[in-house]
Write an enzyme that holds these catalytic residues in place. Structure first.
Site, PDB file in Angstrom:
ATOM      1  N   TYR A  65      -2.309  -5.567  -0.283  1.00  0.00           N
ATOM      2  CA  TYR A  65      -3.498  -5.018   0.377  1.00  0.00           C
ATOM      3  C   TYR A  65      -4.551  -6.106   0.530  1.00  0.00           C
ATOM      4  O   TYR A  65      -4.658  -7.007  -0.316  1.00  0.00           O
ATOM      5  CB  TYR A  65      -4.123  -3.900  -0.464  1.00  0.00           C
ATOM      6  CG  TYR A  65      -3.419  -2.575  -0.401  1.00  0.00           C
ATOM      7  CD1 TYR A  65      -3.769  -1.631   0.547  1.00  0.00           C
ATOM      8  CD2 TYR A  65      -2.410  -2.254  -1.307  1.00  0.00           C
ATOM      9  CE1 TYR A  65      -3.140  -0.395   0.595  1.00  0.00           C
ATOM     10  CE2 TYR A  65      -1.773  -1.018  -1.265  1.00  0.00           C
ATOM     11  CZ  TYR A  65      -2.150  -0.093  -0.308  1.00  0.00           C
ATOM     12  OH  TYR A  65      -1.520   1.131  -0.273  1.00  0.00           O
ATOM     13  N   TYR A  80       5.040  -2.128  -3.638  1.00  0.00           N
ATOM     14  CA  TYR A  80       4.246  -3.074  -4.431  1.00  0.00           C
ATOM     15  C   TYR A  80       4.201  -2.663  -5.899  1.00  0.00           C
ATOM     16  O   TYR A  80       4.315  -1.482  -6.218  1.00  0.00           O
ATOM     17  CB  TYR A  80       2.837  -3.234  -3.849  1.00  0.00           C
ATOM     18  CG  TYR A  80       1.990  -1.979  -3.763  1.00  0.00           C
ATOM     19  CD1 TYR A  80       1.253  -1.518  -4.849  1.00  0.00           C
ATOM     20  CD2 TYR A  80       1.898  -1.265  -2.570  1.00  0.00           C
ATOM     21  CE1 TYR A  80       0.452  -0.387  -4.755  1.00  0.00           C
ATOM     22  CE2 TYR A  80       1.104  -0.130  -2.467  1.00  0.00           C
ATOM     23  CZ  TYR A  80       0.389   0.307  -3.558  1.00  0.00           C
ATOM     24  OH  TYR A  80      -0.391   1.430  -3.467  1.00  0.00           O
ATOM     25  N   ARG A 112       5.394   1.054  -6.552  1.00  0.00           N
ATOM     26  CA  ARG A 112       5.166   2.156  -5.614  1.00  0.00           C
ATOM     27  C   ARG A 112       6.165   2.094  -4.468  1.00  0.00           C
ATOM     28  O   ARG A 112       6.383   1.021  -3.902  1.00  0.00           O
ATOM     29  CB  ARG A 112       3.759   2.070  -4.975  1.00  0.00           C
ATOM     30  CG  ARG A 112       2.548   2.265  -5.848  1.00  0.00           C
ATOM     31  CD  ARG A 112       2.348   3.635  -6.465  1.00  0.00           C
ATOM     32  NE  ARG A 112       2.901   4.812  -5.793  1.00  0.00           N
ATOM     33  CZ  ARG A 112       2.317   5.488  -4.799  1.00  0.00           C
ATOM     34  NH1 ARG A 112       1.159   5.098  -4.326  1.00  0.00           N
ATOM     35  NH2 ARG A 112       2.885   6.550  -4.272  1.00  0.00           N
ATOM     36  N   HIS A 170       4.398   3.104   1.435  1.00  0.00           N
ATOM     37  CA  HIS A 170       3.675   4.292   1.899  1.00  0.00           C
ATOM     38  C   HIS A 170       2.492   3.894   2.754  1.00  0.00           C
ATOM     39  O   HIS A 170       2.002   2.766   2.684  1.00  0.00           O
ATOM     40  CB  HIS A 170       3.187   5.132   0.705  1.00  0.00           C
ATOM     41  CG  HIS A 170       2.271   4.364  -0.203  1.00  0.00           C
ATOM     42  ND1 HIS A 170       2.737   3.582  -1.237  1.00  0.00           N
ATOM     43  CD2 HIS A 170       0.928   4.219  -0.208  1.00  0.00           C
ATOM     44  CE1 HIS A 170       1.714   2.999  -1.846  1.00  0.00           C
ATOM     45  NE2 HIS A 170       0.604   3.357  -1.235  1.00  0.00           N
ATOM     46  N   HIS A 207      -1.381   5.447   3.494  1.00  0.00           N
ATOM     47  CA  HIS A 207      -2.374   6.452   3.109  1.00  0.00           C
ATOM     48  C   HIS A 207      -2.944   7.104   4.369  1.00  0.00           C
ATOM     49  O   HIS A 207      -3.283   6.401   5.329  1.00  0.00           O
ATOM     50  CB  HIS A 207      -3.509   5.795   2.328  1.00  0.00           C
ATOM     51  CG  HIS A 207      -3.071   5.192   1.020  1.00  0.00           C
ATOM     52  ND1 HIS A 207      -3.121   5.887  -0.169  1.00  0.00           N
ATOM     53  CD2 HIS A 207      -2.572   3.976   0.720  1.00  0.00           C
ATOM     54  CE1 HIS A 207      -2.675   5.103  -1.152  1.00  0.00           C
ATOM     55  NE2 HIS A 207      -2.331   3.936  -0.637  1.00  0.00           N
TER      56      HIS A 207
HETATM   57 FE   LIG Z   1      -1.215   2.400  -1.771  1.00  0.00          FE
END
Ligand SMILES: [Fe+3]
Lengths: 175, 259
Positions: B124, B163, B173, B176, B178
């Site tokens: 991110y 990640y 995770r 995905h 959001h």
């Molecule tokens: Fe996330």
């Protein structure tokens, strides 16, 4: 026929570069005529601040009418849209500049998102003096915003002592 | 390869997986469509979930309406996450599209959809993301659009990577995106995550598994749709979103064709 709703998920830790935007928490410019501050702290079950929460409010105008104006994401400084968004800071504190909501029993509708919170929570910040007889007597104070010289303070306790009353609306599944 | 810091979590995936299994067994048949807020395998939830049942309330006043967003709020270009920089982002270019409907199957027209996601390597653009994977200078991972009159949203983006995170040792995770959604009334507000079909990380992820009924968890998984692909340009996924029911019985005239 009611369709099964898509489940919610936590907002996670990384919304901070995506959901906040310039002017998100200024429904009206601070200091403008009629502007009030709505602010408070979000705390967890141990009373520690929640620095990665997102608060949204939605409210009528001072005349009690539901606002139908667009422009919440690109505020023009003159149009009151009734909707705003505020991130908590390192001390778990959020702050919004807005107008006093009107209506018979005025309140700010509030949504709470946070890392660690698997789905959003709904609550209400009622203005002082509201009759909250429909809520449990020992907990209804958590739904009251406290009057201050510049507006209102509304603290949110996610868990534990003074846990805020959160709301479930009809059609929402128990969780 | 960096060594884990000394305060790295010590709980193992095996322990978390056992908790996931136990929690799933305890809730089997309870018909919980929503994530369990007190889902302890997701460690951050332990001190952040309410312990009291939510108080039943009927929506009042503004709660029967949702905020309005219009074309002055969102530039159509914000729906393309691959054109926000001077170069092409790295990764699988894809279209993600679907319809937003309410609990009665009616479209949610002209409403705001916001998304954010990691880049193709699972990183991110956020200062708190310490995953030692490359930042893509051509990818921010934030998009917005308004649904059309039929409730359809459409984004062009890059398939995000999985990640690691710090819930437990070696926690990952599933990939995905959001999603943040509004309905036609305030009570339909929803933030959720879209996943990709067949992700091998589903079984290990306490956030996905917090929805204890597998049939409901499946509602978060997009499906590959060859009709959504663009020849020579992008793959395509379809993901439809159902919000809870609206509490107004019919659309008011001023909602039609607005925004
Ligand atoms: Fe996330």
């Amino acid at each position: 026929m009611t369709h099964r709703a898509t489940p919610g998920q936590t907002v996670g830790p990384f919304f901070g570069y995506a959901l906040p935007y310039p002017g998100d928490n200024h429904l009206v410019p601070p200091g403008s005529p009629g502007a009030v501050r709505l602010h408070g702290a979000v705390r967890d079950g141990e009373g520690n601040p929640v620095p990665d929460a997102l608060i949204e409010i939605w409210q009528p105008g001072p005349d009690g009418a539901v606002v139908r104006s667009a422009g919440s994401l690109r505020r023009d400084g003159f149009t009151f849209t009734g909707w705003g968004r505020a991130s908590t800071d390192a001390a778990g504190h959020y702050s919004l500049s807005t107008l006093r909501p009107g209506g018979e029993v005025p309140f700010f509708a509030v949504t709470v998102f946070a890392r660690g919170l698997l789905d959003r929570l709904f609550t209400r910040a009622y203005l002082p003096g509201a009759d909250l007889g429909a809520f449990p007597a020992d907990r209804r104070d958590t739904l009251r915003a406290r009057e201050e010289s510049t507006g209102y303070r509304f603290d949110i306790r996610l868990q534990g002592e003074g846990e805020t009353v959160f709301l479930r609306f009809p059609g929402h599944r128990a969780d | 390869m960096p060594t884990p810091s000394s305060d790295a979590p010590t709980t193992t995936q095996r322990q978390i997986s056992d908790e996931i299994t136990a929690f799933g067994n305890a809730r089997r048949g309870t018909d919980l469509a929503q994530p369990a807020l007190d889902y302890t395998p997701y460690r951050s939830s332990i001190l952040r979930h309410p312990t009291q049942d939510p108080h039943p309330a009927d929506p009042e006043g503004a709660e029967l309406w949702a905020p309005c967003f219009g074309h002055q709020d969102v530039d159509p270009l914000e729906a393309d996450l691959t054109i926000q920089h001077s170069g092409e982002p790295i990764g699988e270019r894809m279209v993600v599209t679907g319809r937003v409907t309410d609990g009665d199957g009616r479209p949610v027209p002209h409403q705001l959809v916001e998304i954010w996601q990691a880049n193709a390597s699972g990183r991110y653009i956020h200062q708190r993301d310490q995953h030692p994977a490359p930042i893509d200078p051509n990818f921010t991972g934030v998009g917005r659009c308004l649904t059309d009159a039929e409730g359809t949203y459409r984004f062009t983006t890059i398939r995000p990577g999985p990640y690691p995170w710090r819930n437990h040792r070696n926690a990952w995770r599933p990939a995905h995106i959001h999603f943040s959604l509004f309905g036609t009334d305030f009570t339909q507000r929803r933030i959720t995550q879209m996943y990709f079909p067949g992700d091998p990380l589903f079984a290990y992820d306490p956030i996905y598994q917090s929805i204890t009924d597998p049939a409901d968890g499946a509602l978060l998984v997009a499906h590959y749709d060859h009709d959504v692909t663009t020849p020579g340009w992008s793959t395509g996924y379809r993901w439809d979103i159902v919000l809870t029911g609206t509490h107004r019985t019919r659309f008011e005239p001023d909602e039609e064709g607005e925004a």
